[in-house]
Design a protein around this motif. Structure first.
Motif, PDB file in Angstrom:
ATOM      1  N   SER A  64       0.806  -1.221   0.000  1.00 18.78           N
ATOM      2  CA  SER A  64       0.000   0.000   0.000  1.00 18.78           C
ATOM      3  C   SER A  64       0.837   1.268   0.000  1.00 18.78           C
ATOM      4  O   SER A  64       0.304   2.366   0.023  1.00 18.78           O
ATOM      5  CB  SER A  64      -0.955   0.004   1.197  1.00 18.78           C
ATOM      6  OG  SER A  64      -0.230  -0.048   2.401  1.00 18.78           O
ATOM      7  N   TRP A  70      -4.588   1.892   0.446  1.00 16.51           N
ATOM      8  CA  TRP A  70      -4.707   1.265  -0.873  1.00 16.51           C
ATOM      9  C   TRP A  70      -5.359   2.265  -1.812  1.00 16.51           C
ATOM     10  O   TRP A  70      -6.570   2.448  -1.810  1.00 16.51           O
ATOM     11  CB  TRP A  70      -5.537  -0.012  -0.791  1.00 16.51           C
ATOM     12  CG  TRP A  70      -4.881  -1.106  -0.027  1.00 16.51           C
ATOM     13  CD1 TRP A  70      -5.200  -1.552   1.214  1.00 16.51           C
ATOM     14  CD2 TRP A  70      -3.774  -1.908  -0.446  1.00 16.51           C
ATOM     15  NE1 TRP A  70      -4.374  -2.569   1.596  1.00 16.51           N
ATOM     16  CE2 TRP A  70      -3.485  -2.815   0.589  1.00 16.51           C
ATOM     17  CE3 TRP A  70      -2.994  -1.957  -1.595  1.00 16.51           C
ATOM     18  CZ2 TRP A  70      -2.459  -3.751   0.513  1.00 16.51           C
ATOM     19  CZ3 TRP A  70      -1.979  -2.888  -1.681  1.00 16.51           C
ATOM     20  CH2 TRP A  70      -1.715  -3.776  -0.636  1.00 16.51           C
ATOM     21  N   ASP A  77       1.054   2.779  -4.377  1.00 18.01           N
ATOM     22  CA  ASP A  77       1.003   1.328  -4.208  1.00 18.01           C
ATOM     23  C   ASP A  77       1.954   0.645  -5.194  1.00 18.01           C
ATOM     24  O   ASP A  77       2.210   1.161  -6.282  1.00 18.01           O
ATOM     25  CB  ASP A  77      -0.411   0.793  -4.453  1.00 18.01           C
ATOM     26  CG  ASP A  77      -1.422   1.354  -3.466  1.00 18.01           C
ATOM     27  OD1 ASP A  77      -1.027   2.033  -2.507  1.00 18.01           O
ATOM     28  OD2 ASP A  77      -2.621   1.112  -3.675  1.00 18.01           O
ATOM     29  N   ILE A 102      -9.261  -6.730  -0.803  1.00 16.33           N
ATOM     30  CA  ILE A 102      -8.020  -6.878  -0.038  1.00 16.33           C
ATOM     31  C   ILE A 102      -7.937  -8.295   0.519  1.00 16.33           C
ATOM     32  O   ILE A 102      -8.869  -8.762   1.171  1.00 16.33           O
ATOM     33  CB  ILE A 102      -7.953  -5.866   1.126  1.00 16.33           C
ATOM     34  CG1 ILE A 102      -8.028  -4.442   0.587  1.00 16.33           C
ATOM     35  CG2 ILE A 102      -6.677  -6.075   1.947  1.00 16.33           C
ATOM     36  CD1 ILE A 102      -8.195  -3.388   1.665  1.00 16.33           C
TER      37      ILE A 102
END
Length: 140
Positions: A64, A70, A77, A102
């Motif tokens: 991230s 994110w 990222d 995720i």
């Protein structure tokens, strides 16, 4: 005889091709989600898949970044892979109930439903993740 057979076979092949490409796109997406889950477990870190509806693509991210948010692909990222659904050349597109999936370091996820279809709506596939990290693909 060859002309008659090709006159029958070619239109059937042309009408079958978009459904075949759609199935390939859906199977590739399922495989990429499985690989992302396995990479999250293997590296003992969170991995994410960002679904970019505006560009008809999705991005697999392994980190991230410094901001710990994110925000792929526009942020910092680490993007491991980008899949553009337009590359399947069959009008393949998707809808999703969320833009971000995720996978935690144990393979668990927040759950997501993605529906993949082609331009003539001849077929549609649903790819669904369970909270435990399972990935299910169904033809609708």
């Amino acid at each position: 005889i060859i002309g008659i057979l090709s006159g029958i076979a070619i239109p059937n092949f042309i009408s079958w091709l978009p459904s075949y490409k759609l199935k390939n796109a859906a199977m590739d997406m399922r495989g990429n989600l499985n690989a992302t889950r396995l990479n999250a477990v293997k590296t003992n870190a969170d991995w994410a898949v960002f679904f970019d509806k505006a560009n008809n693509s999705y991005h697999i991210c392994s980190d991230s970044g410094a901001n710990s948010v994110w925000d792929c692909p526009g942020g910092d990222d680490t993007v491991e892979k980008t899949v553009n659904l337009s590359d399947y050349n069959a009008g393949v597109s998707f809808t999703s109930d969320s833009g971000l999936l995720i996978f935690g370091n144990r393979g668990m996820t927040n759950g997501l439903i993605v529906e993949v279809t082609n331009s003539d709506n001849s077929a549609q596939y649903r790819i669904q993740t369970t909270l435990a990290g399972g990935i299910i693909m169904d033809r609708l």
